[in-house]
Design an enzyme around this catalytic site. Structure first.
Site, PDB file in Angstrom:
ATOM      1  N   SER A   1       1.086   3.821  -3.085  1.00 20.63           N
ATOM      2  CA  SER A   1       0.683   5.217  -2.876  1.00 20.63           C
ATOM      3  C   SER A   1       1.789   6.170  -3.298  1.00 20.63           C
ATOM      4  O   SER A   1       1.530   7.212  -3.917  1.00 20.63           O
ATOM      5  CB  SER A   1       0.297   5.457  -1.413  1.00 20.63           C
ATOM      6  OG  SER A   1       1.426   5.428  -0.560  1.00 20.63           O
ATOM      7  N   LYS A   2       3.027   5.831  -2.994  1.00 25.38           N
ATOM      8  CA  LYS A   2       4.140   6.723  -3.330  1.00 25.38           C
ATOM      9  C   LYS A   2       4.460   6.684  -4.823  1.00 25.38           C
ATOM     10  O   LYS A   2       4.892   7.702  -5.392  1.00 25.38           O
ATOM     11  CB  LYS A   2       5.367   6.368  -2.492  1.00 25.38           C
ATOM     12  CG  LYS A   2       5.176   6.608  -0.995  1.00 25.38           C
ATOM     13  CD  LYS A   2       4.798   8.058  -0.689  1.00 25.38           C
ATOM     14  CE  LYS A   2       4.757   8.337   0.807  1.00 25.38           C
ATOM     15  NZ  LYS A   2       4.419   9.740   1.098  1.00 25.38           N
TER      16      LYS A   2
ATOM     17  N   ALA B   1       0.833  -1.202   0.000  1.00 26.50           N
ATOM     18  CA  ALA B   1       0.000   0.000   0.000  1.00 26.50           C
ATOM     19  C   ALA B   1       0.867   1.250   0.000  1.00 26.50           C
ATOM     20  O   ALA B   1       0.629   2.192  -0.769  1.00 26.50           O
ATOM     21  CB  ALA B   1      -0.936   0.001   1.198  1.00 26.50           C
ATOM     22  N   TYR B   2       1.862   1.267   0.862  1.00 31.45           N
ATOM     23  CA  TYR B   2       2.764   2.419   0.928  1.00 31.45           C
ATOM     24  C   TYR B   2       3.497   2.601  -0.400  1.00 31.45           C
ATOM     25  O   TYR B   2       3.551   3.711  -0.947  1.00 31.45           O
ATOM     26  CB  TYR B   2       3.764   2.226   2.068  1.00 31.45           C
ATOM     27  CG  TYR B   2       4.672   3.402   2.291  1.00 31.45           C
ATOM     28  CD1 TYR B   2       4.223   4.523   2.963  1.00 31.45           C
ATOM     29  CD2 TYR B   2       5.985   3.380   1.825  1.00 31.45           C
ATOM     30  CE1 TYR B   2       5.060   5.625   3.167  1.00 31.45           C
ATOM     31  CE2 TYR B   2       6.829   4.471   2.025  1.00 31.45           C
ATOM     32  CZ  TYR B   2       6.358   5.581   2.692  1.00 31.45           C
ATOM     33  OH  TYR B   2       7.188   6.667   2.887  1.00 31.45           O
ATOM     34  N   SER B   3       4.036   1.507  -0.939  1.00 33.80           N
ATOM     35  CA  SER B   3       4.769   1.592  -2.203  1.00 33.80           C
ATOM     36  C   SER B   3       3.875   2.071  -3.329  1.00 33.80           C
ATOM     37  O   SER B   3       4.260   2.929  -4.132  1.00 33.80           O
ATOM     38  CB  SER B   3       5.370   0.220  -2.549  1.00 33.80           C
ATOM     39  OG  SER B   3       6.286  -0.210  -1.565  1.00 33.80           O
TER      40      SER B   3
END
Length: 249
Positions: free
Chosen positions: A159-160, A155-157
């Site tokens: 989103s970025k 999710a973090y990857s």
């Protein structure tokens, strides 16, 4: 930390995630170099403390994933400072860790809502004021995870990676308007956000950095402040790295 005296004289900035970490450090330096800042953050108590510590012109407690709240905050911030020249989007969360097939749906949605949708809402709300000024600098905080993808951090990857793509589009849209928009893609640096991660994940990310250490916050602050200044005048729709050699593209 060296300070460029007067670099932000007459400039007014909105900094999201401004109550702690990189956002707070960037805001502190903008004020030290002659600018005015408004801080946006979810943590009202931390905002109040940061306002006094930094000398911010105004603070707004809000969740950047709330589009209506972001619109209202933009209006209030311009009223407080008289204008806005700079937007630094630093608000973000890491979310849960785990493989894609087991990743919690609620954490996925929350990470995307804050890190990507929220950043979009902030840019969407502030850009009209920059267009009215005929000047602007936008700095969006992405991550090397958005370029490489970190295992167990989908999710973090994702989103970025979205932040990088959004910034490239935005920078090209505004390229003839005297408004510069770039993204910063730091590797892991010492920050309160690390408390959201297990030690094993932090160790993994440290091990990927050729310099063999985590970054220090002032290193990313210095890069953000260059990106937010008039000195950054011929690079837009791009990414700047503070990654200790991890990413070179």
């Amino acid at each position: 930390m060296s300070v460029y005296q007067g670099r932000f004289d007459g400039r007014c900035a909105i900094v999201t995630g401004g109550a702690s970490g990189l956002g707070k450090d960037v805001a502190r330096r903008i004020v030290a170099e002659g600018g005015k800042v408004v801080l946006w953050d979810l943590n009202a108590d931390a905002l109040a403390a940061a306002k006094d510590e930094i000398g911010a012109a105004h603070v707004v407690a809000l969740d950047v994933s709330d589009q209506a709240a972001v619109e209202a905050a933009a209006t209030a911030s311009v009223e407080a400072m008289g204008k806005v020249d700079i937007l630094v989007c630093s608000a973000g969360i890491t979310g849960a860790t785990g493989p894609v097939h087991e990743y919690p749906l609620d954490s996925w949605r929350r990470v995307i809502d804050i890190n990507l949708n929220g950043l979009f809402y902030c840019c969407r709300a502030v850009v009209p004021y920059l267009l009215a000024n005929g000047y602007g600098r936008i700095v969006n905080l992405a991550s090397v995870a958005g370029k490489e993808g970190n295992p167990n951090a989908s999710a973090y990857s994702a989103s970025k990676a979205g932040v990088i793509g959004l910034t490239k589009s935005l920078g090209k849209e505004l390229a003839t308007k005297n408004i510069i928009a770039n993204a910063l893609t730091p590797a892991t640096f010492e920050s309160p956000i690390l408390a959201q991660l297990p030690a094993s994940q932090v160790d993994y990310m440290r091990g990927k950095i050729p310099m063999g250490r985590l970054g220090e916050i002032h290193e990313s602050t210095a890069m953000v402040c260059f990106m937010a200044s008039e000195e950054c005048s011929f690079t837009t729709a791009s990414t700047f790295d503070t990654s200790g050699g991890r990413t070179t593209f």
